[in-house]
Design an enzyme around this catalytic site. Structure first.
Site, PDB file in Angstrom:
ATOM      1  N   ARG A 137       0.806  -1.221   0.000  1.00 16.23           N
ATOM      2  CA  ARG A 137       0.000   0.000   0.000  1.00 16.23           C
ATOM      3  C   ARG A 137       0.842   1.275   0.000  1.00 16.23           C
ATOM      4  O   ARG A 137       0.351   2.343  -0.352  1.00 16.23           O
ATOM      5  CB  ARG A 137      -0.916   0.014   1.231  1.00 16.23           C
ATOM      6  CG  ARG A 137      -2.070  -0.973   1.144  1.00 16.23           C
ATOM      7  CD  ARG A 137      -2.957  -0.867   2.373  1.00 16.23           C
ATOM      8  NE  ARG A 137      -4.105  -1.754   2.291  1.00 16.23           N
ATOM      9  CZ  ARG A 137      -5.270  -1.435   1.729  1.00 16.23           C
ATOM     10  NH1 ARG A 137      -5.414  -0.243   1.158  1.00 16.23           N
ATOM     11  NH2 ARG A 137      -6.273  -2.283   1.708  1.00 16.23           N
ATOM     12  N   ASP A 197      -3.479  -2.266  -3.925  1.00 14.70           N
ATOM     13  CA  ASP A 197      -4.397  -2.794  -2.927  1.00 14.70           C
ATOM     14  C   ASP A 197      -4.531  -4.279  -3.237  1.00 14.70           C
ATOM     15  O   ASP A 197      -5.160  -4.668  -4.235  1.00 14.70           O
ATOM     16  CB  ASP A 197      -5.752  -2.089  -3.029  1.00 14.70           C
ATOM     17  CG  ASP A 197      -6.785  -2.668  -2.061  1.00 14.70           C
ATOM     18  OD1 ASP A 197      -6.476  -3.673  -1.389  1.00 14.70           O
ATOM     19  OD2 ASP A 197      -7.900  -2.124  -1.990  1.00 14.70           O
ATOM     20  N   VAL A 198      -3.938  -5.121  -2.409  1.00  8.39           N
ATOM     21  CA  VAL A 198      -3.832  -6.548  -2.742  1.00  8.39           C
ATOM     22  C   VAL A 198      -5.169  -7.265  -2.661  1.00  8.39           C
ATOM     23  O   VAL A 198      -5.258  -8.446  -3.020  1.00  8.39           O
ATOM     24  CB  VAL A 198      -2.801  -7.242  -1.836  1.00  8.39           C
ATOM     25  CG1 VAL A 198      -1.413  -6.683  -2.077  1.00  8.39           C
ATOM     26  CG2 VAL A 198      -3.187  -7.133  -0.366  1.00  8.39           C
ATOM     27  N   LYS A 208       1.995 -19.823   7.038  1.00  6.52           N
ATOM     28  CA  LYS A 208       1.102 -20.359   8.059  1.00  6.52           C
ATOM     29  C   LYS A 208       0.640 -19.221   8.967  1.00  6.52           C
ATOM     30  O   LYS A 208       1.280 -18.150   8.988  1.00  6.52           O
ATOM     31  CB  LYS A 208       1.808 -21.458   8.862  1.00  6.52           C
ATOM     32  CG  LYS A 208       3.022 -20.984   9.683  1.00  6.52           C
ATOM     33  CD  LYS A 208       2.646 -20.518  11.059  1.00  6.52           C
ATOM     34  CE  LYS A 208       3.793 -19.998  11.854  1.00  6.52           C
ATOM     35  NZ  LYS A 208       3.418 -19.367  13.129  1.00  6.52           N
ATOM     36  N   HIS A 210       8.521 -23.055   7.230  1.00 10.25           N
ATOM     37  CA  HIS A 210       9.974 -23.040   7.112  1.00 10.25           C
ATOM     38  C   HIS A 210      10.651 -24.091   7.987  1.00 10.25           C
ATOM     39  O   HIS A 210      11.814 -24.426   7.767  1.00 10.25           O
ATOM     40  CB  HIS A 210      10.524 -21.640   7.418  1.00 10.25           C
ATOM     41  CG  HIS A 210      10.520 -21.276   8.869  1.00 10.25           C
ATOM     42  ND1 HIS A 210       9.431 -20.723   9.497  1.00 10.25           N
ATOM     43  CD2 HIS A 210      11.481 -21.387   9.824  1.00 10.25           C
ATOM     44  CE1 HIS A 210       9.718 -20.508  10.756  1.00 10.25           C
ATOM     45  NE2 HIS A 210      10.954 -20.890  10.992  1.00 10.25           N
ATOM     46  N   ASP A 247      -0.177 -20.949  16.747  1.00  8.99           N
ATOM     47  CA  ASP A 247       1.039 -20.348  16.218  1.00  8.99           C
ATOM     48  C   ASP A 247       2.142 -21.379  16.002  1.00  8.99           C
ATOM     49  O   ASP A 247       2.900 -21.283  15.036  1.00  8.99           O
ATOM     50  CB  ASP A 247       1.534 -19.264  17.169  1.00  8.99           C
ATOM     51  CG  ASP A 247       2.749 -18.530  16.630  1.00  8.99           C
ATOM     52  OD1 ASP A 247       2.707 -18.075  15.471  1.00  8.99           O
ATOM     53  OD2 ASP A 247       3.750 -18.416  17.362  1.00  8.99           O
ATOM     54  N   HIS A 300       4.031 -25.940  12.811  1.00 10.29           N
ATOM     55  CA  HIS A 300       5.446 -26.312  12.907  1.00 10.29           C
ATOM     56  C   HIS A 300       5.641 -27.664  13.599  1.00 10.29           C
ATOM     57  O   HIS A 300       6.320 -28.558  13.078  1.00 10.29           O
ATOM     58  CB  HIS A 300       6.218 -25.247  13.690  1.00 10.29           C
ATOM     59  CG  HIS A 300       6.287 -23.917  13.018  1.00 10.29           C
ATOM     60  ND1 HIS A 300       6.400 -23.766  11.655  1.00 10.29           N
ATOM     61  CD2 HIS A 300       6.279 -22.655  13.526  1.00 10.29           C
ATOM     62  CE1 HIS A 300       6.457 -22.478  11.355  1.00 10.29           C
ATOM     63  NE2 HIS A 300       6.378 -21.790  12.471  1.00 10.29           N
ATOM     64  N   LYS A 328       6.320 -19.499  25.523  1.00  6.51           N
ATOM     65  CA  LYS A 328       7.053 -18.235  25.459  1.00  6.51           C
ATOM     66  C   LYS A 328       7.358 -17.753  26.873  1.00  6.51           C
ATOM     67  O   LYS A 328       6.691 -18.112  27.834  1.00  6.51           O
ATOM     68  CB  LYS A 328       6.226 -17.169  24.733  1.00  6.51           C
ATOM     69  CG  LYS A 328       6.256 -17.259  23.228  1.00  6.51           C
ATOM     70  CD  LYS A 328       5.553 -16.056  22.621  1.00  6.51           C
ATOM     71  CE  LYS A 328       5.779 -15.995  21.118  1.00  6.51           C
ATOM     72  NZ  LYS A 328       7.197 -15.797  20.784  1.00  6.51           N
TER      73      LYS A 328
END
Length: 482
Positions: free
Chosen positions: A43, A84-85, A134, A164, A221, A226, A326
């Protein structure tokens, strides 16, 4: 090989931190020639020169020692278009041309359905490919809907659902160690392996990512993508080849063989927690709910643990524990394969014997085997450790994945049915957590995580639910959650 890469969301953190250094690594290794072109779209009202300056700044920050000639080649290849995707006319101008393009959606996953719909309306040059980050969908239903949209855009072989972790050297070494060593493969089953831990514990706290993380949490997440991907490589049957069809078929077999968790299982075999205030590395860390941008009403977890079992000949009786947290005191990022004890010990003073553990270090990368041996005193056992370092990979994980997209090799990407099966496995957990059947615990930042459970403590499920232990959510692969 496609020679034009179009990055939608090209001015974001993902593009700067990972994609630009990956392109530099590909150029340095000779995989990209002078004909390669990079088109960035976002943008911002930038010129080509401003985009090139931005790329230069990110490459200068990169600690990989990028040579000046490589940096200049990547920068010269770059062009920028404001877009604008989510608008078909806007993206049509970005992808216009007769030659195929490789599209990389470096965007928030919530935008994927709108972007894919816009691309479908705009049309892509024949032979084009698309890569998505993801998490793939927010649940089983949204993953199915996104798969349907993608099927109207390009063939499944041209869809690259990027994770990844699959390109990390040590994750690849899980396959190499299993399949190329006769000493391991005969032992790779429940007769010899008691449990497998797949762990991604990090001392890193939220670090300003509330805009994304507070809507997702540790389960979506890390575990849903993963860690489940690593789980598939550990548990799958040996494929005939490492081609995309054979490899991905075997991974789907693993997910299909996972025994669906009942409500009772979710309560007793999963945990969720979030960090409270504490200290990490000598620094004070606020509680998660006090982090900027966090809405405490969401009840987002920063720690998730799930125990799974497989209904298969190879793995019946082995526990697979997937865990990610975390704000912990130490980083622990590994696959730990724990073997069963020997049936008899002839040593007089053996005492408690530690199990043999084969550890695949994910970060830092390495391989370690914990063994028992005799010490200096006769009849006494001592712990031994054999370790091996890993040779540096030619390419970073994102470099490997980008090369696969440009070359058209989807072996290390996630197939559509695999993405859906991964959501199916965790749907009972999501459903039970949403109903608060599993308490949201707390642990001090800088600790080892939530305190161990009391094995004799009564479960938190009401009596009515305990009487229906066989109720799974859902009960069949095609069912949705209750």
């Amino acid at each position: 090989m496609i020679e034009r890469l179009v990055v939608l969301g090209a001015t974001g953190d993902l593009s700067g931190r990972f994609l630009m250094p990956a392109l530099a690594a590909l150029r340095a290794a000779g995989h990209l020639g002078d004909g390669f072109r990079l088109t960035g779209a976002s943008r911002q009202d930038w010129t080509d020169e401003e985009f090139r300056e931005w790329i230069t700044e990110w490459l200068d920050r990169h600690d990989g020692g990028i040579q000046a000639g490589v940096r200049q080649a990547v920068v010269r290849s770059a062009h920028y278009q404001r877009a604008d995707v989510t608008d078909p006319e806007s993206v049509r101008a970005v992808v216009a041309g007769d030659e195929p393009v490789a599209l990389y959606l470096a965007l928030p996953p919530a935008l994927f359905p709108r972007v894919v719909s816009a691309l479908r309306s705009a049309g892509l040059p024949p032979g084009s490919r698309i890569a998505l980050e993801k998490p793939f969908g927010e649940d089983l239903d949204s993953a199915r809907e996104l798969n349907a949209l993608l099927a109207e855009l390009v063939p499944e072989q041209a869809v690259f659902r990027v994770d990844h972790f699959l390109a990390m050297t040590t994750v690849q070494n899980v396959l190499g160690s299993r399949l190329a060593n006769r000493v391991l493969e005969p032992l790779w089953n429940s007769t010899h392996i008691a449990e497998v831990e797949i762990v991604w514990d990090e001392s890193l706290a939220l670090e300003g990512r509330a805009g994304y993380y507070d809507h997702v949490g540790a389960l979506k997440d890390m575990v849903q993508n993963h860690l489940l991907q690593v789980f598939c490589l550990v548990a799958m049957e040996p494929p005939v080849t490492l081609g995309e069809r054979d490899l991905r078929d075997r991974k789907v077999d693993v997910l299909r063989s996972v025994r669906l968790l009942t409500e009772y299982d979710v309560v007793h075999r999963t945990r969720r927690a979030r960090y409270a205030e504490g200290r990490i590395g000598g620094h004070d860390v606020p509680s998660y709910i006090d982090e900027e941008g966090v809405d405490p009403r969401r009840g987002t977890e920063t720690f998730a643990e799930v125990e799974l079992e497989l209904d298969s000949w190879r793995w019946a009786g082995t526990t697979f524990r997937l865990r990610s947290g975390k704000g912990l005191g130490t980083d622990r990022k590994e696959v730990a394969v724990k073997f069963r004890a020997v049936p008899h010990l002839p040593f007089r003073h053996s005492g408690e014997v530690a199990p043999n553990v084969l550890r695949f270090g994910l970060e830092p990368e390495g391989l370690t085997l914990d063994l028992m041996g005799t010490g200096s005193r006769s009849g006494h056992l001592t712990e031994l450790e054999l370790s091996a370092g890993m040779e540096p990979a030619e390419l970073p994980p994102y470099g490997r994945l980008l090369l696969d997209v440009l070359r058209g090799d989807p072996a290390l990407s996630i197939r559509g049915d695999e993405a859906e099966e991964a959501w199916r496995v965790l749907t009972p957990v999501l459903t039970a957590w949403e109903r608060n059947l599993v308490p949201l615990e707390e642990y001090p930042a800088g600790s080892d995580g939530p305190a161990p459970r009391d094995p004799y403590a009564p479960g938190p499920l009401p009596r009515e639910a305990l009487l229906h232990e066989e109720t799974a959510l859902p009960t069949e692969p095609g069912d949705g959650g209750s």
